[in-house]
Every structure is written in structure tokens, then in C-alpha cells.
Write a protein that holds these residues in place. Structure first.
Motif, PDB file in Angstrom:
ATOM      1  N   TYR A 298      42.241  37.174  36.403  1.00 39.26           N
ATOM      2  CA  TYR A 298      42.076  36.537  37.843  1.00 39.26           C
ATOM      3  C   TYR A 298      42.593  34.261  37.993  1.00 39.26           C
ATOM      4  CZ  TYR A 298      37.702  34.278  36.165  1.00 39.26           C
ATOM      5  OH  TYR A 298      36.318  33.825  35.776  1.00 39.26           O
TER       6      TYR A 298
ATOM      7  N   ASN B 124      40.272  41.422  41.334  1.00 32.56           N
ATOM      8  CA  ASN B 124      41.640  40.359  41.258  1.00 32.56           C
ATOM      9  C   ASN B 124      43.113  41.375  41.793  1.00 32.56           C
ATOM     10  OD1 ASN B 124      43.975  38.932  40.094  1.00 32.56           O
ATOM     11  ND2 ASN B 124      42.225  37.287  41.375  1.00 32.56           N
TER      12      ASN B 124
ATOM     13  N   SER C 296      38.205  36.277  44.721  1.00 30.50           N
ATOM     14  CA  SER C 296      37.592  36.419  43.311  1.00 30.50           C
ATOM     15  C   SER C 296      36.230  35.658  43.072  1.00 30.50           C
ATOM     16  CB  SER C 296      38.532  37.010  42.676  1.00 30.50           C
ATOM     17  OG  SER C 296      39.330  38.000  42.461  1.00 30.50           O
TER      18      SER C 296
END
Length: 426
Positions: A233, A375, A398
Motif C-alpha cells: 500500500y 489498496n 488506505s
């Protein structure tokens, strides 16, 4: 060495390191157009994503077991080296295989192959960080990361001086690879003496035999998976932008993310480099202190994050134009969105460190897996529609999701540790 002096030294070193890293990126964007810079950024992000697989979480696993019991920790060294060698070979096979799946006219193939050595370079940095943390060598810990970014910037600058306008992306990749090789050689020399282990695996105390590779893998796996999810992410946006959008959009996002990532030096120094060994000790010996620390540190780092985010929001247009020029102007709007994620990321470092204690690492890994999956799925929708701006929104969402999960998990973990301590009378 006092705590204040140690944190100050590490903070100063981290700031200088960030300046060197930022200087490298600034030089690259001055040399290359967004499309070319985006190709390099995507290639390097792909390489970085594979570092946790090669390291398999052994560096943070060492920090945990040696902080708790150095005698037991020594038994893991021999098999740890063997596991890292095995996983590194696997990673190189995967990376070279992926490089040949690139389109024939793509510059990514040779770029990935040249940069592959950076996997071992970054792995060496992580292991040396753990070594110096355990040995309480604050000065060496402060200097090791400076070495890598200093070498990168120096080598690229040398190419610029020699080749002037003829410098290419391949020269940049060679500079990164050469700096990684130098770090590896430094690591090979330094690790000949590690917490009583001489010549890598010769132990002065042979009463306790080394553990099996499978035992090392079982213990380090949650750390390795967590690191991979974290990079997903943080870095997958760059890779997915290259695959789902254009190299130019990749370049715009990379510039904005570079500016935001520079702010992470503060929570990294505080929670990962200085306080993490102490947090392990408090979790085992002084749970009440751990609870007080988590509350105070969360508030303090949260306020710092809000201040940094406000500065970035106000100065985004001016800073991008001044530093990178008009051809990267599209990065300013991306930077504004990414700046909103800074407070959440800062506080997440605090709660994330708590979740690395006792038996909470699996919970942390589970949370990071949820966020990594979110993500990727969000980017599949956002990037084709909105490009770099969409990737920035995904990063923000996220970060907020991660903070929420970490807060709940850390609160439960601390209460569990305190209750166990009260019941045992410690």
C-alpha cells in the motif's frame, strides 16, 4: 548515551538521509521528463516490493528475539542466513522472469535486471540496522542509511559531470546498483562479528544447537508478510500506475509521494529505530508503562502529523513549481490529497509498534493484509479513471483504514498484556 541525545542524533541523521534521497529525486526530475522518470520509478518500486520476500522478515524478527533473550537469539543466526540465501535466489528468479514478460520495446526489462542487486543492498541495510540497534551503536545506526543515499547521489552526480546531457536512465540504474554493491560488501565485513557470532556462524557457545530453517521461517514469516503488505500500500500505486495508466502519471504521483514520504522520517526514528527495543522490553516487564507510552506518544505524533499536513496543503503548488518545474505541475494536486494521509500514517507508526509485541504480530499482519487488498482493489477502479489523482485518493483511504484497525488492535493488545501481568503478579 542519553535518550534525548540518541533520538536527536537519529533524527538529524534521518533528516540528512531524507535530504540526500530527496536530492537524488530532484536531480532525476531535472534530468528527465515525467514519462522517463515514471519508467524508472516503476522499475525501482517493483524491485523494492520484492525485498520483504528476500529478507523474509528476519531483520525485525532478530530484533524481537534478541531483545527478549540474546542466548536464544544466537541459535537462530545460522539458519537465518541460510533462509535468506534461499529466498534471495527465489526472488532473483522471479524478478528476471517478470522482466522477460515486459513488452519487447519496453525499457523496463534491462532496468529491472540492473536494479535487481538493490534487493540485496536494501536487505543488508535492514540487517545492519538491526545489528546496530541490538548493540546500541547509535552512531553507526545513524550513519548506515546515509551511506546508501549518499552513494546514489554521488554516483549520479559523477555521471552528470562526465556525460552532461548524454546521461540516460541506464546510468541512473547503474548508480543505484553500484551503491547497493558497496553496501553489500560493507555488510559482509561487518557481520563477521554479530552478538558473539564470529565468522558468520561460528558460535562461542555450542551448548545450544542452531534451530532448523523451518523454525526460523515460522517465526519470521509474520514480519516478512507484514513488511510486504506495508510496501504494497506504499509502493504498489507506482507499479499499478505504470500498468494501468501512463508513465507520465506514474511520474506525477512519484514526485508527490516522494515529498510526503520524506515526512515519515520522524515516526520512523521515534518508533522503529529508537523505541522499538524498549517497547519489546516494556511489553514483557512493565505493561503499565507501555500503556502510558502508547497514549502519550499517539497524541504527540498525531499533533505533529497535523502540523506537517497543514504545511504541505498550503505550500503544495509553490513547492512543486519551485522544486520540480512547470512540467511537473500536475503533481501539486496529487500532493494535496496525499498530505491528508500524513496524520493517520504518523499515528499508525505508534500503534503498529505496539502490535509487534508478544503474540500480536499476527494481528498486525492480518490488518496490513486487509489494507493491502483494499489498496489494490481500489486502485483497479481509481487509476484507470483518475490516474495519479485516483492513486492518491486510494492511498488516503488506505491510511485511514489502517489507523482504525491498528487503534482497535493495539488497544486490545495492551489491555491483554496488562491483564496478564496483573494476574501473574508481575
Amino acid at each position: 548515551m542519553s535518550a534525548v541525545f540518541s533520538v536527536s542524533l537519529l533524527t538529524i541523521a534521518a533528516i540528512v538521509n531524507a535530504v540526500l534521497a530527496f536530492g537524488t529525486q530532484l536531480l532525476l526530475v531535472r534530468l528527465f521528463a515525467p514519462q522517463d522518470y515514471g519508467i524508472f520509478a516503476a522499475a525501482f518500486a517493483t524491485v523494492v516490493l520484492l525485498v520483504p520476500l528476500a529478507g523474509f522478515g528476519i531483520a525485525p524478527f532478530w530484533l524481537k528475539i534478541f531483545s527478549e533473550n540474546p542466548t536464544i537469539g544466537r541459535r537462530y543466526l545460522k539458519s537465518s542466513y541460510a533462509l535468506m540465501a534461499l529466498m534471495s535466489i527465489t526472488v532473483f528468479v522471479l524478478l528476471f522472469g517478470w522482466s522477460y514478460l515486459q513488452p519487447q520495446d519496453s525499457e523496463m526489462r534491462p532496468m529491472l535486471q540492473i536494479l535487481s542487486i538493490c534487493i540485496l543492498g536494501q536487505l543488508t541495510i535492514e540487517l545492519l540496522n538491526t545489528k546496530f540497534q541490538l548493540e546500541k551503536k547509535i552512531l553507526q545506526l545513524a550513519l548506515i542509511s546515509l551511506t546508501q543515499n549518499g552513494l546514489r547521489l554521488g554516483l549520479i552526480g559523477l555521471f552528470v559531470l562526465v556525460l552532461e546531457n548524454d546521461i540516460s536512465l541506464y546510468h541512473v540504474a547503474i548508480s543505484y546498483a553500484a551503491s547497493a554493491l558497496m553496501i553489500i560488501l560493507l555488510g559482509l565485513f561487518t557481520f563477521r562479528n554479530f552478538v558473539g557470532s564470529h565468522r558468520w556462524i561460528g558460535f562461542p557457545n555450542t551448548a545450544n544447537p542452531p534451530v532448523r530453517i523451518s523454525q526460523v521461517a515460522k517465526g519470521s514469516l509474520p514480519f516478512g508478510v507484514a513488511l510486504f503488505f506495508q510496501l504494497v500500500y506504499y509502493q504498489s500505486d507506482v507499479v499499478m500506475l505504470k500498468l494501468l495508466s501512463t508513465p507520465a502519471q506514474t511520474g506525477y504521483y512519484s514526485i508527490a509521494f516522494t515529498l510526503v514520504a520524506a515526512t515519515y522520517i520522524l515516526p520512523t526514528v521515534i518508533f522503529q529505530k529508537f523505541f522499538l527495543p524498549k517497547i519489546y522490553i516494556w511489553a514483557n516487564l512493565d505493561p503499565a508503562r507501555l500503556r502510558r507510552f502508547s497514549v502519550k506518544a499517539g497524541i504527540g505524533i498525531g499533533v505533529a502529523g497535523l502540523l506537517v499536513a497543514a504545511i504541505y496543503w498550503v505550500a503544495s503548488d509553490m513547492s512543486v513549481a519551485f522544486l520540480f518545474g512547470e512540467r511537473y505541475a500536475a503533481s501539486a494536486s496529487v500532493l494535496r490529497v496525499l498530505s491528508l494521509s500524513i496524520p493517520a500514517i504518523f499515528v499508525s507508526y505508534n500503534f503498529g509498534a505496539i502490535l509487534m509485541t508478544r503474540d500480536s504480530m499476527k494481528t498486525k499482519t492480518y490488518f496490513m493484509g486487509i489494507v493491502a487488498l483494499f489498496n489494490i482493489l481500489a486502485n483497479l477502479f481509481m487509476i484507470p479513471e483518475f490516474g495519479a489523482q485516483g492513486a492518491a485518493v486510494t492511498t488516503l483511504m488506505s491510511a485511514v483504514l489502517l489507523l482504525m484497525l491498528y487503534f482497535v488492535g493495539a488497544r486490545k493488545a495492551v489491555e491483554k498484556i496488562v491483564n496478564i501481568s496483573v494476574q501473574s503478579g508481575t
